[in-house]
Design a protein around this motif. Sequence first.
Motif, PDB file in Angstrom:
ATOM      1  N   LEU A   1       0.712  -1.181   0.148  1.00 44.72           N
ATOM      2  CA  LEU A   1      -0.033  -0.019  -0.032  1.00 44.72           C
ATOM      3  C   LEU A   1       0.696   1.153  -0.004  1.00 44.72           C
ATOM      4  N   GLN A   2       1.917   1.275   0.855  1.00 44.50           N
ATOM      5  CA  GLN A   2       2.935   2.439   0.616  1.00 44.50           C
ATOM      6  C   GLN A   2       3.469   2.598  -0.524  1.00 44.50           C
ATOM      7  N   LEU A   3       3.802   1.696  -1.400  1.00 41.15           N
ATOM      8  CA  LEU A   3       4.473   1.672  -2.504  1.00 41.15           C
ATOM      9  C   LEU A   3       3.466   2.074  -3.613  1.00 41.15           C
ATOM     10  N   ILE A   4       2.245   1.657  -3.391  1.00 39.27           N
ATOM     11  CA  ILE A   4       1.091   2.187  -4.358  1.00 39.27           C
ATOM     12  C   ILE A   4       1.057   3.614  -4.188  1.00 39.27           C
ATOM     13  N   SER A   5       0.963   4.009  -3.092  1.00 39.26           N
ATOM     14  CA  SER A   5       0.773   5.752  -2.573  1.00 39.26           C
ATOM     15  C   SER A   5       1.853   6.407  -3.076  1.00 39.26           C
ATOM     16  N   GLY A   6       3.210   5.800  -2.955  1.00 36.38           N
ATOM     17  CA  GLY A   6       4.305   6.415  -3.381  1.00 36.38           C
ATOM     18  C   GLY A   6       4.338   6.676  -4.807  1.00 36.38           C
ATOM     19  N   LEU A   7       3.697   5.808  -5.727  1.00 35.76           N
ATOM     20  CA  LEU A   7       3.950   5.908  -7.236  1.00 35.76           C
ATOM     21  C   LEU A   7       2.704   6.643  -7.796  1.00 35.76           C
ATOM     22  N   CYS A   8       1.511   6.015  -7.151  1.00 28.59           N
ATOM     23  CA  CYS A   8       0.205   6.560  -7.845  1.00 28.59           C
ATOM     24  C   CYS A   8      -0.705   7.337  -6.818  1.00 28.59           C
ATOM     25  N   GLY A   9      -0.078   8.175  -6.011  1.00 26.42           N
ATOM     26  CA  GLY A   9      -0.518   9.244  -5.214  1.00 26.42           C
ATOM     27  C   GLY A   9      -1.452   8.679  -3.773  1.00 26.42           C
ATOM     28  N   SER A  10      -1.689   9.337  -2.842  1.00 27.36           N
ATOM     29  CA  SER A  10      -2.101   9.138  -1.558  1.00 27.36           C
ATOM     30  C   SER A  10      -3.689   8.515  -1.878  1.00 27.36           C
ATOM     31  N   ILE A  11      -3.825   7.489  -1.076  1.00 30.52           N
ATOM     32  CA  ILE A  11      -5.203   6.911  -1.080  1.00 30.52           C
ATOM     33  C   ILE A  11      -6.187   7.815  -0.206  1.00 30.52           C
TER      34      ILE A  11
END
Length: 466
Positions: free
Chosen positions: A295-305
């Motif tokens: 989830l942290q990697l997704i937020s770092g690449l695709c923006g905060s959830i």
Amino acid sequence: MSSQSSSATAASAALHQSSSQRALIGHGGTSTPSGAGTPNSQIQQSDLDVKQHLMNYQRYFDSASYPYINDVSSYEKLSKIGQGTFGEVFKARCKSTGKMVALKKILMENEKEGFPITALREVKMLEQLKHDNITDLIEVCSSKTAGPGAKDRTTFYLVFAFCEHDLAGLLSNNKVRMSLVHIKTLMKHLVAGLNKLHRSKILHRDMKAANVLISREGVLKLADFGLARPFVQRESGPRPLYTNRVVTLWYRPPELLLGDRQYGTKIDVWGAGCIMAEMWTRQPIMQGDTEQKQLQLISGLCGSISTRVWPNCEKMPLWVAMSSEANSALPQGKKRILRDKMRILMKCDGPDGKPMSDPFGRSRPNDNVPTDEDAMNLLDSLLAIDPDKRPSADEAEDDLWFFKAPMPKENVQDLMDTVPTSQFEYTVGKGAHANRGRHQNQQPRPHQPQRATNAIPAGQYRDTIF
């Protein structure tokens, strides 16, 4: 006297019932003489008779033949090319025709309720999924397992048309030079196969590069339907609940990481986006070790959830738990940097055959790679945080990118001609993701012995699937 009479009557009834049970069950056990023993001993004897009856049935099934399916001895196993949670995969040759096939062994050792439901689903779905971009199921074979501890159980194999490569294996080989036309053609095949799946009301639920095969003729085929299942699409009322523990971790969308059980086809679309990016970067773009890290990697690449980009995120079952941790798995204030990051990591060959990449991965825009805004638009939509904002496979197949020069071809036969040997992730890396991504260069620290661990390897996921 009345109590003694009733006790005698009860004992007589129990004896009569036990005798009747033995008569129905069969003559596997020894009979108790009339009038001998206690009711408890008679019940124990009845249990023994039942067990003996079941053992007789087991021997009957073990000795049974299957006249409507071939024996696996019709094929000669050549090498092992895959290993998964639900079975092993072998390259084999048909002894009668000489045709190459892939044998997928169905693991039966831990089955307590007969034939695995996942294998039944796979066979049933592949029977109706006839498409150029979906793997071909030829037949089901059986084999009698012999030897100590085998209990003479029957083993079953699914026989597939053989494909020479999987995409993960090809991307692991730096000698395989992929151009933009190759990437566009393979993506066109992928979304076409996925569109066929979804129109047939089937979820794949394990979209990843290792489950994407490429034939010698250069045609991409979706494979490994061990986690796939039919889905129900209702116009009104609550959506059905499905198991949440699906999709390999590196390709798992944010809704599954947040515990959603009412998901739909958009979980496969997210996987298609990860694969599209991987075709340029030559490695998985988000390699988390845990759900929180992913989830942290997704937020770092695709923006905060957040509710700003995904209005329904707070309704996810794990939202509160994930956002309330000290080191939150849902960091806020992160900008979406997918386009900029992809521009840095892009690796592909230009029309002249020369590499168009930044081999050192410098953290600056790669001036050698021209911006393909149409490709970035498609990738951006496939990896949207909000599932409702991702396109359907049907919409992705009609995306503008596929209708602009360079146009996708019918196949990537020219690319396959440059790869003389089979490339499978298992045989290239001797294990899933062993030679891929950031994990391949990790070394133990000096003077510190490497600690043994029972952790599941990065990118892998084990779970009971329903």
